[in-house]
Design a protein around this motif. Structure first.
Motif, PDB file in Angstrom:
ATOM      1  N   LEU A 125       0.823  -1.209   0.000  1.00  0.00           N
ATOM      2  CA  LEU A 125       0.000   0.000   0.000  1.00  0.00           C
ATOM      3  C   LEU A 125       0.858   1.260   0.000  1.00  0.00           C
ATOM      4  N   HIS A 126       0.297   2.328  -0.556  1.00  0.00           N
ATOM      5  CA  HIS A 126       0.926   3.643  -0.464  1.00  0.00           C
ATOM      6  C   HIS A 126       0.976   4.032   1.022  1.00  0.00           C
ATOM      7  N   PRO A 127       2.049   4.713   1.470  1.00  0.00           N
ATOM      8  CA  PRO A 127       2.171   5.065   2.886  1.00  0.00           C
ATOM      9  C   PRO A 127       0.946   5.761   3.467  1.00  0.00           C
ATOM     10  N   ILE A 128       0.310   6.648   2.696  1.00  0.00           N
ATOM     11  CA  ILE A 128      -0.879   7.343   3.200  1.00  0.00           C
ATOM     12  C   ILE A 128      -2.035   6.363   3.375  1.00  0.00           C
ATOM     13  N   LEU A 129      -2.227   5.493   2.378  1.00  0.00           N
ATOM     14  CA  LEU A 129      -3.300   4.504   2.456  1.00  0.00           C
ATOM     15  C   LEU A 129      -3.040   3.521   3.589  1.00  0.00           C
ATOM     16  N   PHE A 130      -1.770   3.182   3.808  1.00  0.00           N
ATOM     17  CA  PHE A 130      -1.450   2.271   4.903  1.00  0.00           C
ATOM     18  C   PHE A 130      -1.794   2.905   6.257  1.00  0.00           C
ATOM     19  N   GLN A 131      -1.510   4.194   6.419  1.00  0.00           N
ATOM     20  CA  GLN A 131      -1.828   4.867   7.669  1.00  0.00           C
ATOM     21  C   GLN A 131      -3.340   4.998   7.878  1.00  0.00           C
ATOM     22  N   ILE A 132      -4.078   5.165   6.782  1.00  0.00           N
ATOM     23  CA  ILE A 132      -5.541   5.176   6.889  1.00  0.00           C
ATOM     24  C   ILE A 132      -6.031   3.810   7.371  1.00  0.00           C
TER      25      ILE A 132
END
Length: 355
Positions: A125-132
């Motif tokens: 996952l993209h880092p932003i999507l992973f944090q979401i």
């Protein structure tokens, strides 16, 4: 606004759930390790279960934030404990010791350790999507699920106080059997992993009874366990975990709470109304939610395993994901359709599993 009001019995559990969700998320960001909830998994259901089972113990007003209390509006009589709720607490404490032991020896209590699946997901996952995902699912939704596992004890604690009956003794018996099987499956997996990674230092006699299996170099080369209880289920530990919480859920409710009479009336009336179905399934929410999580996470786990080990597809074709019954039917189907001998040779070598 009253529609969204928190029921009095859940005022403290929701408060504690929000706190634990926030803390685990913040720690996961600070440490770059999202297994913080995994480390608490063994304790949080026990905390919520203890809160509900011990409702007659807590003060009727909260002394300060996060201190448990029993709102006076619940009408709980101080000192009037429900035997069934106490029984369920004892079983959940037993469950906690089993899981804590397994978590400890796997090293997951080490703050630097992280479940390998999260590492794989982080790469996908993209880092932003992973944090979401971390905020919504890993930290929040899992904490909510752990709160739900305490609900069966709340249901039992608020029922009329009666002595334990034969049904309760049956619950105790089934729960202990399931926990013993889960303990055995954990031990078999641990013994296999020890043999696989530390062959020269592996001592069969050091393993728990039930896990002293005859591992071979072929087993280690295959890369995944297929013997013992794992010959009957690809995830016997997951099957037992779900079974335990289904037993807890069903132990707390009465037959009238599972009545589908209103649902039948809705269907026979010619116009389907989903509310009776939702009402009938509501008492089963804790177990249903846990099973949904295990099913989805197991699919992801198996996708990772299958990408690492070529023989895993044969194992999936021959052995059921959770149920031993599915394993029997898979064996019968392969016997009729052909290919059973080849598949079993891939899974178990020259030996084949007896049905």
């Amino acid at each position: 606004m009253d529609t969204f009001a928190i029921p009095p019995a859940f005022a403290w559990p929701v408060q504690f759930c929000i706190f634990s969700s926030a803390v685990t998320y913040v720690l996961s960001v600070i440490t770059s390790n999202v297994s913080q909830v995994d480390r608490l998994w063994t304790f949080l259901p026990t905390i919520y279960t203890a809160y509900f089972a011990l409702l007659p113990l807590w003060p009727q007003e909260q002394l300060f934030y996060l201190v448990p209390y029993t709102p006076a509006s619940l009408g709980i009589v101080p000192g009037a404990y429900n035997p069934r709720a106490i029984m369920m607490l004892c079983l959940v404490i037993t469950w906690m010791f089993r899981l804590s032991y397994n978590t400890y020896r796997r090293g997951l209590f080490d703050l630097k350790d992280e479940d390998y699946r999260w590492a794989v997901l982080r790469k996908q996952l993209h880092p932003i999507l992973f944090q979401i995902t971390n905020l919504t699912f890993i930290s929040a939704i899992q904490n909510i699920l752990l709160l739900l596992l305490g609900i069966p004890t709340y249901v039992a604690a608020t029922q009329p106080i009666q002595p334990l009956d034969n049904r309760d003794y049956g619950v105790i018996f089934l729960s202990l059997i399931v926990l013993a099987l889960e303990f055995t499956s954990d031990n078999q997996q641990y013994a296999f992993q020890t043999f696989k990674h530390e062959n020269r230092r592996f001592h069969r006699s050091h393993q728990w009874p039930g896990a002293r299996l005859e591992w071979s170099p072929a087993d280690a080369g295959r890369g995944f366990i297929t013997r013992g209880l794992w010959a009957w289920s690809r995830h016997p530990n997951f099957a037992c975990e779900q079974s335990f919480w289904w037993i807890m859920t069903l132990a707390s409710i009465t037959p009238s709470q599972l009545s589908f009479a209103d649902l039948r009336s809705s269907l026979l009336g010619g116009k389907f109304d989903p509310s009776p179905l939702l009402g009938a399934l509501a008492p089963l929410t804790p177990a249903l939610a846990l099973s949904a999580l295990f099913f989805s996470s197991t699919l992801y786990t198996e996708a990772i395993t299958a990408s690492k080990y070529p023989g895993y597809a044969a194992y999936q074709a021959r052995v059921g994901m959770f149920s031993p019954v599915a394993t029997v039917f898979k064996g019968l189907w392969l016997a009729v359709a052909g290919g059973r001998v080849e598949i079993e040779r891939t899974i178990w070598g020259k030996e084949t599993k007896d049905e």
